[in-house]
Structure formats: structure tokens, C-alpha cells
Write a protein that holds these residues in place. Structure first.
Motif, PDB file in Angstrom:
ATOM      1  N   ILE A   1      24.416  32.640  76.863  1.00  0.00           N
ATOM      2  CA  ILE A   1      23.022  32.770  76.441  1.00  0.00           C
ATOM      3  C   ILE A   1      22.172  31.665  77.053  1.00  0.00           C
ATOM      4  CG2 ILE A   1      21.448  32.689  74.461  1.00  0.00           C
ATOM      5  CD1 ILE A   1      23.787  33.886  72.794  1.00  0.00           C
ATOM      6  N   ARG A   2      22.645  30.430  77.002  1.00  0.00           N
ATOM      7  CA  ARG A   2      21.870  29.296  77.518  1.00  0.00           C
ATOM      8  C   ARG A   2      21.637  29.422  79.016  1.00  0.00           C
ATOM      9  NH1 ARG A   2      19.203  26.142  74.043  1.00  0.00           N
ATOM     10  NH2 ARG A   2      19.834  24.132  74.909  1.00  0.00           N
ATOM     11  N   GLU A   3      22.607  29.989  79.719  1.00  0.00           N
ATOM     12  CA  GLU A   3      22.456  30.150  81.167  1.00  0.00           C
ATOM     13  C   GLU A   3      21.480  31.275  81.502  1.00  0.00           C
ATOM     14  OE1 GLU A   3      25.189  31.308  85.065  1.00  0.00           O
ATOM     15  OE2 GLU A   3      26.142  30.637  83.204  1.00  0.00           O
ATOM     16  N   THR A   4      21.540  32.385  80.755  1.00  0.00           N
ATOM     17  CA  THR A   4      20.732  33.560  81.084  1.00  0.00           C
ATOM     18  C   THR A   4      19.349  33.500  80.466  1.00  0.00           C
ATOM     19  OG1 THR A   4      22.791  34.837  81.113  1.00  0.00           O
ATOM     20  CG2 THR A   4      20.732  36.091  81.090  1.00  0.00           C
ATOM     21  N   PHE A   5      19.255  33.030  79.204  1.00  0.00           N
ATOM     22  CA  PHE A   5      17.991  32.985  78.471  1.00  0.00           C
ATOM     23  C   PHE A   5      17.826  31.589  77.869  1.00  0.00           C
ATOM     24  CE2 PHE A   5      19.574  37.462  77.766  1.00  0.00           C
ATOM     25  CZ  PHE A   5      18.728  38.059  78.693  1.00  0.00           C
ATOM     26  N   PRO A   6      17.526  30.580  78.695  1.00  0.00           N
ATOM     27  CA  PRO A   6      17.601  29.184  78.239  1.00  0.00           C
ATOM     28  C   PRO A   6      16.666  28.825  77.093  1.00  0.00           C
ATOM     29  CG  PRO A   6      16.609  29.338  80.428  1.00  0.00           C
ATOM     30  CD  PRO A   6      17.191  30.681  80.127  1.00  0.00           C
ATOM     31  N   GLY A   7      15.593  29.579  76.876  1.00  0.00           N
ATOM     32  CA  GLY A   7      14.681  29.253  75.785  1.00  0.00           C
ATOM     33  C   GLY A   7      14.961  29.959  74.479  1.00  0.00           C
ATOM     34  N   ASP A   8      15.941  30.842  74.474  1.00  0.00           N
ATOM     35  CA  ASP A   8      16.228  31.610  73.274  1.00  0.00           C
ATOM     36  C   ASP A   8      16.916  30.752  72.222  1.00  0.00           C
ATOM     37  OD1 ASP A   8      15.198  33.737  74.642  1.00  0.00           O
ATOM     38  OD2 ASP A   8      17.024  34.955  74.595  1.00  0.00           O
ATOM     39  N   GLY A   9      16.664  31.100  70.964  1.00  0.00           N
ATOM     40  CA  GLY A   9      17.374  30.454  69.876  1.00  0.00           C
ATOM     41  C   GLY A   9      18.759  31.039  69.705  1.00  0.00           C
ATOM     42  N   ILE A  10      19.638  30.272  69.075  1.00  0.00           N
ATOM     43  CA  ILE A  10      21.006  30.721  68.816  1.00  0.00           C
ATOM     44  C   ILE A  10      21.406  30.252  67.429  1.00  0.00           C
ATOM     45  CG2 ILE A  10      23.399  30.784  69.600  1.00  0.00           C
ATOM     46  CD1 ILE A  10      22.452  29.802  72.337  1.00  0.00           C
ATOM     47  N   LEU A  11      21.954  31.157  66.638  1.00  0.00           N
ATOM     48  CA  LEU A  11      22.524  30.843  65.337  1.00  0.00           C
ATOM     49  C   LEU A  11      23.953  31.363  65.333  1.00  0.00           C
ATOM     50  CD1 LEU A  11      22.195  29.856  62.391  1.00  0.00           C
ATOM     51  CD2 LEU A  11      21.425  32.170  61.818  1.00  0.00           C
ATOM     52  N   GLY A  12      24.924  30.456  65.253  1.00  0.00           N
ATOM     53  CA  GLY A  12      26.325  30.835  65.335  1.00  0.00           C
ATOM     54  C   GLY A  12      27.111  30.408  64.112  1.00  0.00           C
ATOM     55  N   GLU A  13      28.143  31.161  63.788  1.00  0.00           N
ATOM     56  CA  GLU A  13      28.947  30.868  62.597  1.00  0.00           C
ATOM     57  C   GLU A  13      29.582  29.492  62.660  1.00  0.00           C
ATOM     58  OE1 GLU A  13      32.522  32.662  59.816  1.00  0.00           O
ATOM     59  OE2 GLU A  13      32.262  33.455  61.831  1.00  0.00           O
TER      60      GLU A  13
ATOM     61  N   GLU B   1      40.808  27.564  66.667  1.00  0.00           N
ATOM     62  CA  GLU B   1      40.291  27.098  67.948  1.00  0.00           C
ATOM     63  C   GLU B   1      39.771  28.265  68.786  1.00  0.00           C
ATOM     64  OE1 GLU B   1      43.210  24.741  69.959  1.00  0.00           O
ATOM     65  OE2 GLU B   1      43.464  23.375  68.275  1.00  0.00           O
ATOM     66  N   VAL B   2      40.288  29.450  68.532  1.00  0.00           N
ATOM     67  CA  VAL B   2      39.823  30.620  69.284  1.00  0.00           C
ATOM     68  C   VAL B   2      38.416  31.006  68.840  1.00  0.00           C
ATOM     69  CG1 VAL B   2      40.396  32.944  70.036  1.00  0.00           C
ATOM     70  CG2 VAL B   2      42.231  31.363  69.459  1.00  0.00           C
ATOM     71  N   ASP B   3      38.123  30.923  67.518  1.00  0.00           N
ATOM     72  CA  ASP B   3      36.745  31.111  67.049  1.00  0.00           C
ATOM     73  C   ASP B   3      35.800  30.182  67.804  1.00  0.00           C
ATOM     74  OD1 ASP B   3      36.651  32.633  64.069  1.00  0.00           O
ATOM     75  OD2 ASP B   3      38.538  31.610  64.451  1.00  0.00           O
ATOM     76  N   GLN B   4      36.179  28.927  67.878  1.00  0.00           N
ATOM     77  CA  GLN B   4      35.318  27.928  68.501  1.00  0.00           C
ATOM     78  C   GLN B   4      35.177  28.154  69.999  1.00  0.00           C
ATOM     79  OE1 GLN B   4      37.645  24.674  67.018  1.00  0.00           O
ATOM     80  NE2 GLN B   4      36.468  24.508  65.103  1.00  0.00           N
ATOM     81  N   ALA B   5      36.258  28.550  70.651  1.00  0.00           N
ATOM     82  CA  ALA B   5      36.189  28.832  72.090  1.00  0.00           C
ATOM     83  C   ALA B   5      35.316  30.047  72.367  1.00  0.00           C
ATOM     84  CB  ALA B   5      37.591  29.046  72.645  1.00  0.00           C
ATOM     85  N   SER B   6      35.417  31.070  71.515  1.00  0.00           N
ATOM     86  CA  SER B   6      34.602  32.267  71.677  1.00  0.00           C
ATOM     87  C   SER B   6      33.118  31.930  71.505  1.00  0.00           C
ATOM     88  CB  SER B   6      35.026  33.339  70.674  1.00  0.00           C
ATOM     89  OG  SER B   6      34.196  34.471  70.750  1.00  0.00           O
ATOM     90  N   GLU B   7      32.798  31.143  70.469  1.00  0.00           N
ATOM     91  CA  GLU B   7      31.390  30.770  70.264  1.00  0.00           C
ATOM     92  C   GLU B   7      30.874  29.943  71.432  1.00  0.00           C
ATOM     93  OE1 GLU B   7      29.786  30.348  66.465  1.00  0.00           O
ATOM     94  OE2 GLU B   7      28.861  28.387  66.879  1.00  0.00           O
ATOM     95  N   ALA B   8      31.663  29.011  71.923  1.00  0.00           N
ATOM     96  CA  ALA B   8      31.228  28.184  73.057  1.00  0.00           C
ATOM     97  C   ALA B   8      30.958  29.050  74.287  1.00  0.00           C
ATOM     98  CB  ALA B   8      32.283  27.124  73.366  1.00  0.00           C
TER      99      ALA B   8
ATOM    100  N   THR C   1      26.580  26.398  65.784  1.00  0.00           N
ATOM    101  CA  THR C   1      25.529  26.375  66.794  1.00  0.00           C
ATOM    102  C   THR C   1      24.192  26.722  66.150  1.00  0.00           C
ATOM    103  OG1 THR C   1      27.096  27.082  68.489  1.00  0.00           O
ATOM    104  CG2 THR C   1      24.752  27.304  68.991  1.00  0.00           C
ATOM    105  N   ASP C   2      23.170  25.925  66.431  1.00  0.00           N
ATOM    106  CA  ASP C   2      21.847  26.169  65.853  1.00  0.00           C
ATOM    107  C   ASP C   2      20.789  25.599  66.797  1.00  0.00           C
ATOM    108  OD1 ASP C   2      19.695  26.740  64.279  1.00  0.00           O
ATOM    109  OD2 ASP C   2      20.302  25.497  62.576  1.00  0.00           O
TER     110      ASP C   2
END
Length: 295
Positions: A79-91, A66-73, A94-95
Motif C-alpha cells: 500500500i505504501r509503495e502504490t498509494f503512499p498517502g493512503d491511511g492504513i488500519l491493521g490488526e 509471526e506469520v500474521d505480522q509478516a502478512s501485515e508487513a 499499523t495505524d
């Protein structure tokens, strides 16, 4: 090899955003995520233990907490708040596609097995991909508070707790017989057999082998000179994105399979100090290690 990063390759490259801005955001966000990971780990250990908050992914020995998931969230939200148009690929799944040309590649905890066992080598890793290149990244050793960072053309640094950042440079070593080599192993038992066979061929021809259990930190160790080279088959983009930039900016030769390849493809990533790289590549080729290992 699909992709290669060498010292100076990306100097002067014009990304859609200044690469030092991307690096600084990665550092700030990875540092904050590392603090979250430490806090959540302590909270869960003091409650009902990490085991009650852990499941598995690709195999019974491939954990996610759950800590992995909390860290990714947390990282995704930043990222979404600061650079809303950027792509994200997460372990952890998130995609988001990019509308800006910048994609963030994140590993919320690289070295989850170490995290579970209390070994002090696990990291938050955030890399930035722009204009066809990995251009910036930060890797934070969570338990030790060590922050590695780099931006294309700006060099690589490490900062230990209470100290000023210092520049990273690879070792000067030419002979594989004198090289300390890091590696890692798959969660898949069939591929482990292949990796073990390759390692048996390699071990008599190098100084020694190190296995730390976190690819992002292995890449940073090449950059800082605590190992001379690193290779591994079948890792994912989030495992190497940030560390590849850091190693390259410290002078290493970096060959990786590209962001579009995953663990199932079994391709190799190898990284070596610049003077060592030609002979190390020849050594890997001589034992068949440059070929994919698909299990």
C-alpha cells in the motif's frame, strides 16, 4: 445502528479513486499475501513448529503469530509503495492517517486459531474506506484458494481455483425459522457467557447455527448463500471491512458499528439476505441481541 449498507446504496458514489481500481489492488495484494502465508506456514511447520512462533494478545486464547505480522508487513509495504498517502488500519498495530481520503483496513490472517490448528478456514482480508463509506474489498480463503471481491456499485464475485469468477447473490429466504445463521464468539470469557445466553434464545427459532471462526469468511458466506445470515458482538473494523462490502454488493442488508468502534465496545454486526433482513432484525431485537455486550 451506526452504519448500514444495502444493495445500491453506494451505486454512483464518487470516491477519490475509482472503486474498481481499489478492488483490483485489494485482490492482487490479498492474493499475494495469501501465498506468503501459505509459504511461511509450511516453512515454520517444517522447522520448529507454529507454537514456537506464536504469542497472545487480549487473552490466553487470542493468538498472534509471526506469520500474521509478516502478512501485515507485506500488505502495508504494498500500500505504501502504490498509494503512499493512503491511511492504513491493521490488526497487528499499523495505524497511518490518510492524506488522500482513502484508508485501507486490513486483517493479515482472519481466523488465526484455525490457522494454528490447520483448519481450512482462515483468510487475508483487505477493505478500502473512502468518502465515509466502505467501497471495495477482497477476502482470500488462504488454504482453499478462494477469492471473494467487490466494489461499490460493481457487484461481488467469487473465484475458485482454476475457474472463472462468478457473480455472488444472497439466498431468497424470508422466514428466520428456515435460516441458517452464522455467528462467532469473543476471546473474553465474560462476553462468551453473554453470547451463549443469546444463542440459547436464538437457536430454537432458526434452522441451525454455524460457527467457522473467521468473520470475514462468514460475511462472504452470506454473499454466496452458504448461510443466510450472520451476527456477532464485539468485532473490530478489520474483521468486517472487506466482507461487509462483498455481502452488501451481493444484495445483503449489512449493519455494522462503524470503523471507530472496537471489540471493547461490544456492539453487534448483523448481516442477512434481503428478504430475510426485516424478520431477522425483529428476532434479534426480541432476544436482546441488538444491545452491546461489553462483558
Amino acid at each position: 445502528m451506526a452504519n448500514s449498507l444495502e444493495e445500491g446504496t453506494m451505486v454512483g458514489m464518487q470516491a477519490q479513486r475509482e472503486v474498481d481500481t481499489l478492488r483490483d489492488f485489494a485482490v492482487a495484494t490479498a492474493t499475494a499475501a495469501a501465498a506468503l502465508v501459505r509459504e511461511e506456514r509450511a516453512r515454520i511447520e517444517n522447522a520448529d513448529g507454529l507454537g514456537a512462533h506464536t504469542t497472545t494478545k487480549s487473552s490466553a486464547v487470542d493468538p498472534v503469530t509471526e506469520v500474521d505480522q509478516a502478512s501485515e508487513a507485506f500488505i502495508v509495504s504494498a500500500i505504501r509503495e502504490t498509494f503512499p498517502g493512503d491511511g492504513i488500519l491493521g490488526e497487528e498495530g499499523t495505524d497511518f492517517p490518510s492524506t488522500t481520503g482513502v484508508t485501507w483496513v486490513i486483517d493479515p490472517i482472519d481466523g488465526t486459531v484455525n490457522f494454528l490448528y490447520g483448519a481450512r478456514d482462515y483468510a487475508v482480508s483487505i477493505g478500502a474506506f473512502s468518502a465515509g463509506h466502505l467501497v471495495a474489498g477482497a477476502v482470500v480463503n488462504v488454504a482453499q484458494g478462494i477469492v471473494y471481491a467487490a466494489a461499490a456499485g460493481h457487484g461481488a464475485t467469487v473465484r475458485h481455483l482454476g475457474q472463472e469468477p462468478r457473480e455472488l447473490r444472497c439466498n431468497r429466504v424470508y422466514d428466520p425459522a428456515l435460516a441458517l445463521v452464522a455467528t462467532g464468539f469473543s476471546y473474553d470469557a465474560r462476553r462468551r457467557r453473554q453470547q451463549g445466553a443469546v444463542l440459547a434464545e436464538l437457536l430454537p427459532q432458526v434452522r441451525d447455527i454455524r460457527r467457522v471462526g473467521a468473520a470475514a469468511l462468514d460475511l462472504c458466506r452470506v454473499a454466496e448463500g452458504s448461510v443466510d445470515a450472520y451476527f456477532e458482538h464485539g468485532i473490530n473494523a478489520w474483521d468486517f471491512a472487506a466482507g461487509a462490502v462483498i455481502a452488501a454488493e451481493a444484495g445483503a442488508v449489512v449493519h455494522h458499528p462503524g470503523l471507530d468502534k472496537g471489540a471493547a465496545d461490544g456492539e453487534i454486526i448483523w448481516v442477512a439476505a434481503p428478504d430475510l433482513a426485516p424478520a431477522f432484525e425483529q428476532l434479534l431485537a426480541s432476544i436482546g441481541a441488538l444491545e452491546p455486550q461489553r462483558g
